[in-house]
Structures are given as structure tokens and as C-alpha cells.
Design an enzyme around this catalytic site. Structure first.
Site: not given
Ligand SMILES: *Cc1c(COP(=O)(O)O)cnc(C)c1O
Length: 365
Positions: A34, A131, A160, A217, A261, A308, A310
């Protein structure tokens, strides 16, 4: 081409993936691609890593569709929340749905029936992140209902962690306990669990082997960066990014002529100021002003004056710098954690904040 670019070492990403695989085996690996592969550049990372992945994880439907557009046919789980009207894309592009509510599960089952496509589905249990997902305490009716969804391919179930990357694992262990309790639903009915059971993110890969189940994951750790400073470390993984640029201007600035700036900084004596063509529009964020360090010709110097959009300036003191000299903004000892400290954030926001304007250059060593 622009002198400012991000060099992404694909071979290092592969080594990281292999190290994580060795650690979690026999669990399968779902690299999280992602957010433009955590800023590394999906265009190069996805085709390179896909053959080594068991599953691919993304946050949004668009990301999944984009990866399909590259001709990658590995299974892709969309982990983020989904609106019912997005469901047809799951059928059309063979993406795996995160069923995070009873309504969504039923809507998916209806769509699957009417389109005659078995939408792959993972059930999402909320064990303490609050969540998306069905709360563990309410999961029984959800799992019951899932047994009736004959048109879906309910292939997975997951949860999660909110705090797997802390030194204190009390809450993470509570979440794990709740998830295990949810899974007893199947044992109690002598039913097989969905084929894929997963919970571990990077923090848990580092600190909670009992949460690996049969897939993990891996997000930030795949990119060689640790989720927090306090989490256990894994020395086998290394960052794969070098953010490079070059000096586009070099001059001696006298006292009494503040730089940039807002005139936030001025020299106390004549000093060498080099301008680097990279700014907050590239993700070299303005809040690092007067805090960042940059390597010029391999030596670290303080960033000075307001960053800045850029460009930004660095103070070389009495050292020389010529137009065209090499600069390294991130890498070669400057870490995403350093950026995070200068910005008052975490390494995730640093990596994913590297702007779309910065070209990604993929190398194999
Ligand atoms: C982003 C995400 C992960 C990975 O998390 P990390 O801390 O980067 O390993 C795992 N599960 C879900 C649902 C996520 O959104």
C-alpha cells in the site's frame, strides 16, 4: 532528468523478504504494498516482489486495481474499509474483500450471486483497534452469518494489532487472546477454520511469534525499517532507499543576510551555503527546518533557513561545494527514524510522504 531522485535497491527488498520468511516460516508472507509500496514506488516494487509473495496486501481498491493492471495475478487483499458501491471492483478485478461488517458481508454475497463470481473474502475481527471490523464480543453472529454466504469464497479471517510495536505488550497480548477466543467458534462446531488466519504486522513479527498463525502481513519491516525505536530489532533487514540530489547553487553568505522565507536563520560569519533542489513538495517537509542534516560529498551538514517548496539550503561552514556535487538526503547513515525525529512523527509518515514528484530509480544492488 531531475537531479533529485530516490534510488530503490530491489535486491535489498528481496533479502529483507527472505529474512522475514525465514523468521516466520512456515507461515506465509503478505508483503504490504500500500501507499506506493511505503513510498518506494509500486511500479518497480510490485512486479519485482510479486513472484516471492504468497499474497499481496494493499489498503485501497484503487491500489489493487492498479496492481492487476500490471498483469500481476497473485491474490490481493484490500485491507481498508470498503463502501458497498465499490464491491463490483472486487468481482471484476479478482480482489480479496475485507468483510468488516455483517452488512458488507451480505452485500458481497448478493453481488457474488448476481454476478456469478465467487468473491474472495477475509473476515475482519476487531480485537482492540476500534477501527474497522466486527468486535470480538459480537463476532459469533457474524461468523454464523458467514457460514450462510454460499456465494463467497471465505478464505481468511484476520485481526490487526494496535500496539504490537510497543515495549509493553499487555494490550497486544490481550488482542491475541481475544482473537484466539473468536477462532474457537470453529472448533466448538467442529468446522474447519478459513484457510488463512493472520494477525501479525511488523511489530508482531518482531515481538509476538505466537501471533503468526499461518500468514503474516509485513509492512515497514519489509522495507528494512523498524516500526518504532522501542520494538525488538531484527538486524537482518536493512533499508533499501537512498534519496539523492545534487548541489544546484553554492555561495558564501555574509552575516546580516538571513537565509530563506521568514528569515529564520543567518550566518554569524561568512559561510558556505549550498542549495539542494528538493523541498516540501517532495516530502522534504517544512517542519524539519533548521533541524535536518544532509550529506554533501559524504559529509553531514545542518540544513538552515526555512525549507521551501522546491529547494532547501545547507550550511557548509568553511567547506567547499561546487554546483553538481553529490548530496544524500536519506540513506548512507541518515535514517527514516532521523527524519521522523526532525519531523516529530514516525518512520511510516516519512517514507509514505516522499512525494510523487521524486522519480524512483530501481537498482538491483
Ligand atoms: C499497513 C498494515 C499492515 C502492515 O503494518 P506494518 O506495521 O507496516 O507492518 C498490516 N496490516 C494491516 C491491516 C495494515 O493496514
Amino acid at each position: 532528468m531531475r537531479p533529485t531522485f530516490l534510488e530503490v535497491n530491489l535486491a535489498q527488498l528481496k533479502r529483507n523478504l527472505e529474512s522475514i520468511r525465514a523468521r516466520v516460516a512456515p507461515a506465509l508472507l503478505m508483503p504490504m504494498l500500500k501507499a506506493n509500496a511505503y513510498g518506494h514506488g509500486l511500479d518497480g516494487v510490485a512486479p519485482f516482489l510479486a513472484p516471492f509473495a504468497d499474497y499481496i496486501g494493499v489498503a485501497t481498491v484503487e491500489e489493487g486495481v492498479y496492481i492487476r493492471g500490471m498483469g500481476i495475478d497473485k491474490p490481493i487483499l484490500v485491507t481498508g474499509g470498503t463502501l458497498p458501491e465499490q464491491l463490483p471492483h472486487f468481482a471484476k478485478f479478482n480482489l480479496t474483500l475485507t468483510a468488516s461488517s455483517l452488512d458488507l458481508l451480505r452485500a458481497a454475497d448478493h453481488l457474488a450471486e448476481s454476478t456469478r463470481t465467487r468473491i474472495r473474502t477475509h473476515l475482519k475481527i476487531d480485537t482492540g483497534m476500534e477501527r474497522v471490523g466486527v468486535r470480538d464480543t459480537e463476532s459469533e453472529s457474524f461468523l454464523e452469518a458467514s457460514l450462510q454466504c454460499k456465494h463467497l469464497d471465505i478464505e481468511g479471517i484476520y485481526s490487526h494489532f494496535a500496539n504490537s510495536d510497543s515495549a509493553d505488550l499487555t494490550h497486544a497480548k490481550l488482542q491475541l487472546e481475544r482473537f484466539n477466543e473468536v477462532l474457537r467458534f470453529y472448533e466448538k462446531r467442529s468446522l474447519p477454520k478459513p484457510r488463512l488466519v493472520h494477525m501479525a504486522n511488523s511489530g508482531a513479527i518482531l515481538q509476538l511469534p505466537e501471533s503468526y498463525f499461518n500468514m503474516v502481513r509485513c509492512g515497514i519491516l519489509l522495507y528494512g525499517v523498524h516500526p518504532t525505536r522501542e520494538a525488538a530489532r531484527m538486524n537482518e533487514v536493512q533499508p533499501a532507499l537512498t534519496w539523492r540530489s545534487r548541489v544546484v547553487y553554492s555561495k558564501i553568505t555574509p552575516p546580516g543576510r538571513p537565509v530563506s522565507y521568514g528569515s529564520l536563520w543567518q550566518a554569524e560569519r561568512p559561510t558556505r551555503i549550498a542549495t539542494i533542489p528538493c523541498g516540501y513538495a517532495d516530502g522534504y517537509f517544512r517542519r524539519m527546518t533548521n533541524r535536518a542534516r544532509v550529506l554533501i560529498n559524504g559529509k553531514p551538514y545542518p540544513q538552515v533557513g526555512r525549507i521551501c517548496m522546491d529547494q532547501f539550503m545547507a550550511n557548509l561552514g568553511d567547506d567547499p561545494a561546487e554546483v553538481g556535487d553529490e548530496a544524500v538526503l536519506l540513506g548512507d547513515g541518515i535514517t527514516a527514524d532521523d527524519f521522523a525525529e526532525w519531523m516529530g512523527t514516525n518512520a511510516y509518515e516519512v517514507l509514505t510522504g516522499i512525494g510523487a514528484r521524486v522519480p524512483r530509480v530501481f537498482v538491483r544492488e
